[in-house]
Motif scaffolding. Structure first.
Motif, PDB file in Angstrom:
ATOM      1  N   VAL A 100      23.145   9.296  35.464  1.00  0.00           N
ATOM      2  CA  VAL A 100      24.441   9.024  36.083  1.00  0.00           C
ATOM      3  C   VAL A 100      24.302   7.776  36.951  1.00  0.00           C
ATOM      4  CG1 VAL A 100      26.289   9.928  37.544  1.00  0.00           C
ATOM      5  CG2 VAL A 100      24.935  11.492  36.115  1.00  0.00           C
ATOM      6  N   VAL A 101      25.185   6.819  36.761  1.00  0.00           N
ATOM      7  CA  VAL A 101      25.080   5.530  37.457  1.00  0.00           C
ATOM      8  C   VAL A 101      25.904   5.548  38.740  1.00  0.00           C
ATOM      9  CG1 VAL A 101      25.491   3.055  37.291  1.00  0.00           C
ATOM     10  CG2 VAL A 101      24.673   4.319  35.293  1.00  0.00           C
ATOM     11  N   TYR A 102      25.282   5.113  39.825  1.00  0.00           N
ATOM     12  CA  TYR A 102      25.945   4.987  41.119  1.00  0.00           C
ATOM     13  C   TYR A 102      25.810   3.565  41.645  1.00  0.00           C
ATOM     14  CZ  TYR A 102      27.179   9.814  42.321  1.00  0.00           C
ATOM     15  OH  TYR A 102      27.776  11.053  42.362  1.00  0.00           O
ATOM     16  N   HIS A 103      26.731   3.213  42.519  1.00  0.00           N
ATOM     17  CA  HIS A 103      26.700   1.954  43.252  1.00  0.00           C
ATOM     18  C   HIS A 103      26.838   2.318  44.726  1.00  0.00           C
ATOM     19  CE1 HIS A 103      26.633  -2.094  41.593  1.00  0.00           C
ATOM     20  NE2 HIS A 103      27.366  -2.547  42.595  1.00  0.00           N
ATOM     21  N   VAL A 104      25.954   1.803  45.563  1.00  0.00           N
ATOM     22  CA  VAL A 104      25.999   2.104  46.996  1.00  0.00           C
ATOM     23  C   VAL A 104      26.223   0.802  47.750  1.00  0.00           C
ATOM     24  CG1 VAL A 104      24.878   3.289  48.911  1.00  0.00           C
ATOM     25  CG2 VAL A 104      24.306   3.929  46.557  1.00  0.00           C
ATOM     26  N   ILE A 105      27.293   0.759  48.538  1.00  0.00           N
ATOM     27  CA  ILE A 105      27.681  -0.472  49.226  1.00  0.00           C
ATOM     28  C   ILE A 105      28.066  -0.168  50.672  1.00  0.00           C
ATOM     29  CG2 ILE A 105      28.467  -1.608  47.106  1.00  0.00           C
ATOM     30  CD1 ILE A 105      31.332  -0.870  47.891  1.00  0.00           C
ATOM     31  N   PRO A 106      27.991  -1.164  51.567  1.00  0.00           N
ATOM     32  CA  PRO A 106      28.331  -0.947  52.969  1.00  0.00           C
ATOM     33  C   PRO A 106      29.807  -1.192  53.297  1.00  0.00           C
ATOM     34  CG  PRO A 106      27.374  -3.110  52.730  1.00  0.00           C
ATOM     35  CD  PRO A 106      27.350  -2.484  51.358  1.00  0.00           C
ATOM     36  N   PHE A 107      30.611  -1.482  52.286  1.00  0.00           N
ATOM     37  CA  PHE A 107      31.988  -1.896  52.529  1.00  0.00           C
ATOM     38  C   PHE A 107      32.949  -0.709  52.574  1.00  0.00           C
ATOM     39  CE2 PHE A 107      29.723  -5.178  50.130  1.00  0.00           C
ATOM     40  CZ  PHE A 107      29.716  -6.187  51.088  1.00  0.00           C
ATOM     41  N   ALA A 108      34.032  -0.881  53.320  1.00  0.00           N
ATOM     42  CA  ALA A 108      35.153   0.057  53.296  1.00  0.00           C
ATOM     43  C   ALA A 108      36.181  -0.512  52.333  1.00  0.00           C
ATOM     44  CB  ALA A 108      35.744   0.226  54.691  1.00  0.00           C
ATOM     45  N   LEU A 109      36.502   0.222  51.290  1.00  0.00           N
ATOM     46  CA  LEU A 109      37.329  -0.312  50.207  1.00  0.00           C
ATOM     47  C   LEU A 109      38.777   0.158  50.309  1.00  0.00           C
ATOM     48  CD1 LEU A 109      34.857   0.295  47.257  1.00  0.00           C
ATOM     49  CD2 LEU A 109      35.146  -1.787  48.613  1.00  0.00           C
ATOM     50  N   ALA A 110      39.681  -0.704  49.872  1.00  0.00           N
ATOM     51  CA  ALA A 110      41.091  -0.352  49.834  1.00  0.00           C
ATOM     52  C   ALA A 110      41.336   0.690  48.752  1.00  0.00           C
ATOM     53  CB  ALA A 110      41.941  -1.597  49.566  1.00  0.00           C
ATOM     54  N   ASP A 111      42.185   1.656  49.045  1.00  0.00           N
ATOM     55  CA  ASP A 111      42.466   2.732  48.096  1.00  0.00           C
ATOM     56  C   ASP A 111      43.062   2.197  46.795  1.00  0.00           C
ATOM     57  OD1 ASP A 111      41.655   4.275  50.190  1.00  0.00           O
ATOM     58  OD2 ASP A 111      43.613   5.184  50.591  1.00  0.00           O
ATOM     59  N   GLU A 112      43.873   1.154  46.894  1.00  0.00           N
ATOM     60  CA  GLU A 112      44.631   0.672  45.737  1.00  0.00           C
ATOM     61  C   GLU A 112      43.731   0.226  44.580  1.00  0.00           C
ATOM     62  OE1 GLU A 112      46.881   0.511  49.424  1.00  0.00           O
ATOM     63  OE2 GLU A 112      44.972  -0.410  48.819  1.00  0.00           O
ATOM     64  N   GLY A 113      42.604  -0.383  44.886  1.00  0.00           N
ATOM     65  CA  GLY A 113      41.746  -0.907  43.836  1.00  0.00           C
ATOM     66  C   GLY A 113      40.557  -0.030  43.503  1.00  0.00           C
ATOM     67  N   PHE A 114      40.487   1.158  44.109  1.00  0.00           N
ATOM     68  CA  PHE A 114      39.274   1.966  43.998  1.00  0.00           C
ATOM     69  C   PHE A 114      39.023   2.452  42.573  1.00  0.00           C
ATOM     70  CE2 PHE A 114      36.314   5.409  44.836  1.00  0.00           C
ATOM     71  CZ  PHE A 114      35.525   4.872  45.839  1.00  0.00           C
ATOM     72  N   ARG A 115      40.078   2.804  41.856  1.00  0.00           N
ATOM     73  CA  ARG A 115      39.903   3.284  40.490  1.00  0.00           C
ATOM     74  C   ARG A 115      39.240   2.220  39.622  1.00  0.00           C
ATOM     75  NH1 ARG A 115      42.293   3.369  35.435  1.00  0.00           N
ATOM     76  NH2 ARG A 115      42.103   5.376  34.323  1.00  0.00           N
ATOM     77  N   ASP A 116      39.674   0.975  39.763  1.00  0.00           N
ATOM     78  CA  ASP A 116      39.083  -0.096  38.982  1.00  0.00           C
ATOM     79  C   ASP A 116      37.637  -0.342  39.394  1.00  0.00           C
ATOM     80  OD1 ASP A 116      39.790  -2.311  36.958  1.00  0.00           O
ATOM     81  OD2 ASP A 116      38.777  -3.409  38.567  1.00  0.00           O
ATOM     82  N   ASP A 117      37.349  -0.205  40.678  1.00  0.00           N
ATOM     83  CA  ASP A 117      35.970  -0.359  41.141  1.00  0.00           C
ATOM     84  C   ASP A 117      35.047   0.628  40.428  1.00  0.00           C
ATOM     85  OD1 ASP A 117      36.820  -2.311  42.938  1.00  0.00           O
ATOM     86  OD2 ASP A 117      37.057  -0.887  44.583  1.00  0.00           O
ATOM     87  N   VAL A 118      35.488   1.878  40.341  1.00  0.00           N
ATOM     88  CA  VAL A 118      34.683   2.914  39.688  1.00  0.00           C
ATOM     89  C   VAL A 118      34.551   2.636  38.191  1.00  0.00           C
ATOM     90  CG1 VAL A 118      34.547   5.375  39.155  1.00  0.00           C
ATOM     91  CG2 VAL A 118      35.240   4.641  41.435  1.00  0.00           C
ATOM     92  N   LEU A 119      35.623   2.150  37.575  1.00  0.00           N
ATOM     93  CA  LEU A 119      35.560   1.798  36.159  1.00  0.00           C
ATOM     94  C   LEU A 119      34.472   0.771  35.889  1.00  0.00           C
ATOM     95  CD1 LEU A 119      39.328   1.484  35.129  1.00  0.00           C
ATOM     96  CD2 LEU A 119      37.656   3.075  34.166  1.00  0.00           C
ATOM     97  N   VAL A 120      34.311  -0.159  36.805  1.00  0.00           N
ATOM     98  CA  VAL A 120      33.367  -1.263  36.605  1.00  0.00           C
ATOM     99  C   VAL A 120      31.936  -0.864  36.942  1.00  0.00           C
ATOM    100  CG1 VAL A 120      32.723  -3.586  37.371  1.00  0.00           C
ATOM    101  CG2 VAL A 120      35.124  -3.031  36.938  1.00  0.00           C
ATOM    102  N   VAL A 121      31.723  -0.226  38.084  1.00  0.00           N
ATOM    103  CA  VAL A 121      30.349  -0.021  38.575  1.00  0.00           C
ATOM    104  C   VAL A 121      29.844   1.411  38.467  1.00  0.00           C
ATOM    105  CG1 VAL A 121      30.591  -1.938  40.188  1.00  0.00           C
ATOM    106  CG2 VAL A 121      31.021   0.390  40.995  1.00  0.00           C
ATOM    107  N   GLY A 122      30.715   2.375  38.166  1.00  0.00           N
ATOM    108  CA  GLY A 122      30.291   3.766  38.151  1.00  0.00           C
ATOM    109  C   GLY A 122      30.649   4.454  39.458  1.00  0.00           C
ATOM    110  N   ASN A 123      30.053   5.599  39.687  1.00  0.00           N
ATOM    111  CA  ASN A 123      30.341   6.344  40.915  1.00  0.00           C
ATOM    112  C   ASN A 123      29.982   5.515  42.140  1.00  0.00           C
ATOM    113  OD1 ASN A 123      31.114   8.408  39.267  1.00  0.00           O
ATOM    114  ND2 ASN A 123      29.348   9.715  39.678  1.00  0.00           N
ATOM    115  N   LEU A 124      30.794   5.643  43.180  1.00  0.00           N
ATOM    116  CA  LEU A 124      30.642   4.784  44.357  1.00  0.00           C
ATOM    117  C   LEU A 124      30.356   5.589  45.623  1.00  0.00           C
ATOM    118  CD1 LEU A 124      33.378   1.981  44.194  1.00  0.00           C
ATOM    119  CD2 LEU A 124      31.016   1.678  44.906  1.00  0.00           C
ATOM    120  N   LEU A 125      29.330   5.176  46.320  1.00  0.00           N
ATOM    121  CA  LEU A 125      29.120   5.613  47.692  1.00  0.00           C
ATOM    122  C   LEU A 125      29.341   4.388  48.563  1.00  0.00           C
ATOM    123  CD1 LEU A 125      25.920   7.862  47.416  1.00  0.00           C
ATOM    124  CD2 LEU A 125      28.297   8.593  47.691  1.00  0.00           C
TER     125      LEU A 125
END
Length: 329
Positions: free
Chosen positions: A258-283
């Motif tokens: 299972v692929v995860y991406h871990v980042i220090p940023f606080a992300l806007a809700d509006e684009g979050f679905r696309d973020d997950v589509l690109v990088v996988g599960n997000l922390l």
């Protein structure tokens, strides 16, 4: 208000940048506080040309302050006890007591600082106590250790800090062999065409939830830790799914990673679905601290192993010292 923390006028439409401004001001100002009124003052939006009347000006100021406060409230609700700041919503006052930092709160403050390095954010461009090059490298490395704990907490299993340079100083294949002594699904062995100096092959954290029968088909994670502005371009989904097993194993594991991406940023809700589509599960910043808290409990109970977990307390000390120096200045 803290001299040196800047909020450019063109950032007023970005609620996360405004919330970060309030948090940085509370963390680094002498009195350890900030107010939503600081948003209006810092951006210098009182220019007459901006508004047709005093009424419009007041409404404009209130809208900006309310947007920033709403984003802070979102963070409070998402993180609960892991959020390091105290919010008085009646007066829009945010405060930080740096003496009470635990590991989850440290994870948040480390993320906040990384997300506002000059290469990413305008807020600390002129800040006098800006981390040195050596400190920046160290903070990025420390975030990998927090990310390792966060992934462990996410799945309730053991985790290794696999990104180069590894905390134990091991080589790439040697580290894989060490991990697979426990994982067992597959046989480590580099293909003859594999890179000669792979470092980490894009994987910074490896984690698994152990099963009692020792058979394949368990929860297994490969994670990328990204702290730069280009984090979304660093997806490892294709590499993990199509390359990694074929490159580094003579007998490929059958367990799906299972692929995860871990980042220090606080992300806007509006684009979050696309973020997950690109990088996988997000922390991200609103998830990492709570997962660190969960990992800490499991480590204390002796249920999981988290590589480099003992280094997290060093980060807490550094953050507290950094805040103390900033406030004294």
């Amino acid at each position: 208000m803290t001299t040196g923390i800047d909020l450019p006028l063109d950032c007023l439409g970005d609620n996360d940048v405004m919330a970060d401004y309030l948090e940085l001001t509370a963390a680094l100002s002498e009195d350890g506080r900030s107010s939503v009124a600081d948003i209006v003052n810092a951006a210098d939006i009182e220019a007459e040309s901006e508004y047709e009347s005093v009424s419009d000006e007041i409404q404009g100021h209130e809208a900006v302050a309310d947007a920033a406060l709403r984003r802070i409230v979102t963070r409070v609700r998402a993180l609960g006890a892991a959020y390091p700041f105290e919010l008085d919503p009646r007066g829009g006052i945010l405060s930080l007591n740096a003496d009470t930092l635990d590991l989850p709160k440290t994870a948040y403050l480390l993320s906040l600082l990384l997300a506002n390095f000059r290469s990413v954010s305008p807020l600390l461009q002129d800040y006098p106590r800006y981390p040195s090059e050596e400190e920046q490298m160290s903070l990025r490395r420390q975030f990998q250790y927090f990310a390792t704990a966060a992934v462990a907490g996410e799945i309730g299993g053991s985790a290794w800090s696999f990104g180069f340079p590894r905390p134990d100083g091991s080589g790439f294949v040697a580290k894989l062999e060490d991990i697979w002594l426990r994982v067992k699904d597959g046989v480590v062995g580099a293909d003859g065409s594999a890179p000669r100096n792979p470092k980490d092959d894009g994987i910074d954290v490896v984690a698994w939830r152990e099963t009692s029968d020792g058979l394949p088909g368990f929860l297994f994670v490969a994670a990328q830790v990204a702290t730069g502005k280009d984090w979304k371009s660093k997806s490892i989904r294709s590499s993990v799914n199509n390359v990694f097993k074929r490159r580094w194993f003579t007998r490929e594991p059958v367990t799906e990673m299972v692929v995860y991406h871990v980042i220090p940023f606080a992300l806007a809700d509006e684009g979050f679905r696309d973020d997950v589509l690109v990088v996988g599960n997000l922390l991200h910043r609103l998830r990492v601290p709570r997962r660190v808290a969960e990992a800490e409990k499991l480590v204390e109970l002796g249920r999981i192993d988290v590589e480099a977990f003992g280094k997290l307390d060093e980060t807490r000390t550094w953050i507290q010292t950094f805040i103390e120096e900033a406030r004294a200045a």
